[in-house]
Design a protein around this motif. Structure first.
Motif, PDB file in Angstrom:
ATOM      1  N   ARG A 121      13.776   4.314  -6.998  1.00 28.92           N
ATOM      2  CA  ARG A 121      12.864   3.268  -6.608  1.00 28.92           C
ATOM      3  C   ARG A 121      11.413   3.750  -6.598  1.00 28.92           C
ATOM      4  O   ARG A 121      10.492   2.964  -6.673  1.00 28.92           O
ATOM      5  CB  ARG A 121      13.249   2.742  -5.223  1.00 28.92           C
ATOM      6  CG  ARG A 121      12.688   1.361  -5.001  1.00 28.92           C
ATOM      7  CD  ARG A 121      12.860   0.889  -3.589  1.00 28.92           C
ATOM      8  NE  ARG A 121      14.240   0.946  -3.148  1.00 28.92           N
ATOM      9  CZ  ARG A 121      14.593   0.659  -1.914  1.00 28.92           C
ATOM     10  NH1 ARG A 121      13.702   0.316  -1.037  1.00 28.92           N
ATOM     11  NH2 ARG A 121      15.841   0.734  -1.560  1.00 28.92           N
ATOM     12  N   LYS A 122      11.228   5.026  -6.438  1.00 28.63           N
ATOM     13  CA  LYS A 122       9.859   5.538  -6.391  1.00 28.63           C
ATOM     14  C   LYS A 122       9.295   5.605  -7.798  1.00 28.63           C
ATOM     15  O   LYS A 122       9.967   5.997  -8.732  1.00 28.63           O
ATOM     16  CB  LYS A 122       9.832   6.922  -5.751  1.00 28.63           C
ATOM     17  CG  LYS A 122      10.289   6.879  -4.313  1.00 28.63           C
ATOM     18  CD  LYS A 122      10.066   8.210  -3.629  1.00 28.63           C
ATOM     19  CE  LYS A 122      10.870   8.312  -2.350  1.00 28.63           C
ATOM     20  NZ  LYS A 122      12.261   8.747  -2.642  1.00 28.63           N
ATOM     21  N   ARG A 171      -1.936  -8.179  -1.474  1.00 26.17           N
ATOM     22  CA  ARG A 171      -1.410  -8.328  -2.814  1.00 26.17           C
ATOM     23  C   ARG A 171      -2.466  -8.971  -3.715  1.00 26.17           C
ATOM     24  O   ARG A 171      -2.646  -8.557  -4.855  1.00 26.17           O
ATOM     25  CB  ARG A 171      -0.154  -9.202  -2.788  1.00 26.17           C
ATOM     26  CG  ARG A 171       0.440  -9.382  -4.167  1.00 26.17           C
ATOM     27  CD  ARG A 171       1.625 -10.342  -4.146  1.00 26.17           C
ATOM     28  NE  ARG A 171       2.424 -10.164  -5.342  1.00 26.17           N
ATOM     29  CZ  ARG A 171       2.174 -10.753  -6.495  1.00 26.17           C
ATOM     30  NH1 ARG A 171       1.138 -11.558  -6.622  1.00 26.17           N
ATOM     31  NH2 ARG A 171       2.930 -10.530  -7.543  1.00 26.17           N
ATOM     32  N   GLN A 191       5.508  -6.381  -1.949  1.00 23.56           N
ATOM     33  CA  GLN A 191       5.306  -5.127  -1.208  1.00 23.56           C
ATOM     34  C   GLN A 191       5.025  -3.996  -2.192  1.00 23.56           C
ATOM     35  O   GLN A 191       5.901  -3.189  -2.478  1.00 23.56           O
ATOM     36  CB  GLN A 191       6.509  -4.745  -0.360  1.00 23.56           C
ATOM     37  CG  GLN A 191       7.194  -5.827   0.461  1.00 23.56           C
ATOM     38  CD  GLN A 191       6.265  -6.764   1.198  1.00 23.56           C
ATOM     39  OE1 GLN A 191       6.118  -7.880   0.777  1.00 23.56           O
ATOM     40  NE2 GLN A 191       5.650  -6.356   2.276  1.00 23.56           N
ATOM     41  N   CYS A 192       3.797  -3.923  -2.678  1.00 24.65           N
ATOM     42  CA  CYS A 192       3.446  -2.906  -3.672  1.00 24.65           C
ATOM     43  C   CYS A 192       3.810  -1.509  -3.188  1.00 24.65           C
ATOM     44  O   CYS A 192       4.307  -0.685  -3.945  1.00 24.65           O
ATOM     45  CB  CYS A 192       1.951  -2.944  -3.955  1.00 24.65           C
ATOM     46  SG  CYS A 192       1.297  -4.576  -4.330  1.00 24.65           S
ATOM     47  N   PHE A 193       3.554  -1.259  -1.891  1.00 28.12           N
ATOM     48  CA  PHE A 193       3.691   0.108  -1.378  1.00 28.12           C
ATOM     49  C   PHE A 193       5.148   0.517  -1.166  1.00 28.12           C
ATOM     50  O   PHE A 193       5.416   1.670  -0.888  1.00 28.12           O
ATOM     51  CB  PHE A 193       2.901   0.266  -0.080  1.00 28.12           C
ATOM     52  CG  PHE A 193       1.432   0.028  -0.255  1.00 28.12           C
ATOM     53  CD1 PHE A 193       0.737   0.595  -1.326  1.00 28.12           C
ATOM     54  CD2 PHE A 193       0.727  -0.756   0.634  1.00 28.12           C
ATOM     55  CE1 PHE A 193      -0.627   0.379  -1.505  1.00 28.12           C
ATOM     56  CE2 PHE A 193      -0.637  -0.981   0.471  1.00 28.12           C
ATOM     57  CZ  PHE A 193      -1.315  -0.418  -0.605  1.00 28.12           C
ATOM     58  N   GLN A 194       6.061  -0.463  -1.272  1.00 25.16           N
ATOM     59  CA  GLN A 194       7.467  -0.095  -1.167  1.00 25.16           C
ATOM     60  C   GLN A 194       7.850   0.814  -2.342  1.00 25.16           C
ATOM     61  O   GLN A 194       8.693   1.685  -2.196  1.00 25.16           O
ATOM     62  CB  GLN A 194       8.307  -1.363  -1.200  1.00 25.16           C
ATOM     63  CG  GLN A 194       9.604  -1.273  -0.450  1.00 25.16           C
ATOM     64  CD  GLN A 194      10.188  -2.650  -0.250  1.00 25.16           C
ATOM     65  OE1 GLN A 194      10.231  -3.457  -1.173  1.00 25.16           O
ATOM     66  NE2 GLN A 194      10.636  -2.922   0.943  1.00 25.16           N
ATOM     67  N   CYS A 195       7.228   0.578  -3.471  1.00 27.62           N
ATOM     68  CA  CYS A 195       7.553   1.378  -4.652  1.00 27.62           C
ATOM     69  C   CYS A 195       6.419   2.333  -5.015  1.00 27.62           C
ATOM     70  O   CYS A 195       6.664   3.466  -5.372  1.00 27.62           O
ATOM     71  CB  CYS A 195       7.832   0.468  -5.838  1.00 27.62           C
ATOM     72  SG  CYS A 195       9.186  -0.678  -5.549  1.00 27.62           S
ATOM     73  N   SER A 216       4.069   4.506  -3.666  1.00 31.70           N
ATOM     74  CA  SER A 216       3.825   5.092  -2.348  1.00 31.70           C
ATOM     75  C   SER A 216       2.332   5.305  -2.110  1.00 31.70           C
ATOM     76  O   SER A 216       1.571   5.573  -3.036  1.00 31.70           O
ATOM     77  CB  SER A 216       4.575   6.404  -2.216  1.00 31.70           C
ATOM     78  OG  SER A 216       4.084   7.321  -3.167  1.00 31.70           O
ATOM     79  N   GLN A 217       1.962   5.176  -0.856  1.00 35.10           N
ATOM     80  CA  GLN A 217       0.574   5.392  -0.477  1.00 35.10           C
ATOM     81  C   GLN A 217       0.313   6.884  -0.412  1.00 35.10           C
ATOM     82  O   GLN A 217       1.185   7.641   0.015  1.00 35.10           O
ATOM     83  CB  GLN A 217       0.304   4.785   0.902  1.00 35.10           C
ATOM     84  CG  GLN A 217       0.442   3.286   0.919  1.00 35.10           C
ATOM     85  CD  GLN A 217       0.313   2.742   2.322  1.00 35.10           C
ATOM     86  OE1 GLN A 217       1.094   3.055   3.194  1.00 35.10           O
ATOM     87  NE2 GLN A 217      -0.692   1.930   2.538  1.00 35.10           N
ATOM     88  N   LYS A 223      -1.724   7.337   5.535  1.00 35.02           N
ATOM     89  CA  LYS A 223      -0.626   6.965   6.407  1.00 35.02           C
ATOM     90  C   LYS A 223      -1.058   6.593   7.818  1.00 35.02           C
ATOM     91  O   LYS A 223      -0.387   5.868   8.503  1.00 35.02           O
ATOM     92  CB  LYS A 223       0.430   8.074   6.440  1.00 35.02           C
ATOM     93  CG  LYS A 223       1.164   8.242   5.107  1.00 35.02           C
ATOM     94  CD  LYS A 223       2.314   7.276   4.948  1.00 35.02           C
ATOM     95  CE  LYS A 223       2.819   7.138   3.532  1.00 35.02           C
ATOM     96  NZ  LYS A 223       3.446   8.335   2.996  1.00 35.02           N
TER      97      LYS A 223
END
Ligand code: HEC
Ligand code: HEC
Length: 91
Positions: A36-37, A53, A77-81, A83-84, A89
């Protein structure tokens, strides 16, 4: 307890097959969890200030400076995939 079942356990052929299947499933789950990443969100001022978004899509829609690839998921949810960066954080 029956005395005859005591003694050293020896895996039968069926046991080996079962353990092999369990092993394959575990490996598949481990490999699947990293799938997923994808590319992380770049760690720059532009990306640090975009928080919705709509803001992301202003640049990443089909007419933007850096369009999402064709067939990209329509997820919010862009950051679900993507990563920030670690330095974000605390936001
Ligand atoms: C002002 C325009 C702009 C906005 C807003 C913006 N981006 Fe970007 N984005 C870019 C540009 C230009 C690049 C390619 C150059 C770079 O790495 O900065 C890029 C690259 C990316 C990449 C690919 C990184 C790579 O390694 O190829 C991802 C993922 C990404 N952005 C996600 C996001 C997300 C998520 C948001 C919203 C939080 C967002 N962007 C908001 C302009 C923007
Ligand atoms: C379900 C996971 C997922 C979500 C959610 C997601 N993306 Fe992606 N994104 C991907 C994958 C997978 C790729 C393809 C990466 C590749 O080609 O290597 C990608 C590629 C991209 C690229 C192209 C990077 C490049 O190489 O130039 C951009 C830009 C991007 N996504 C932006 C976004 C934005 C903005 C959002 C939120 C609206 C978002 N993504 C949400 C999975 C996701």
């Amino acid at each position: 307890m029956n005395e005859t079942v005591k003694g050293r356990w020896r895996p039968s052929q069926g046991d080996w097959v079962f353990m092999a299947v369990v092993g394959v499933v575990i490996v598949a789950l481990i490999l699947g969890s990293s799938e997923r990443k994808t590319k992380a969100t770049p760690d720059n001022a532009t990306h640090q200030t975009a928080t919705s978004r709509a803001a992301c899509m202003a640049c990443h829609n089909t007419n933007g400076v850096r369009p999402q690839p064709a067939g990209h998921v329509k997820a919010d949810q862009c950051f679900q995939c993507h990563s920030q960066p670690d330095s974000w954080k605390k936001l």
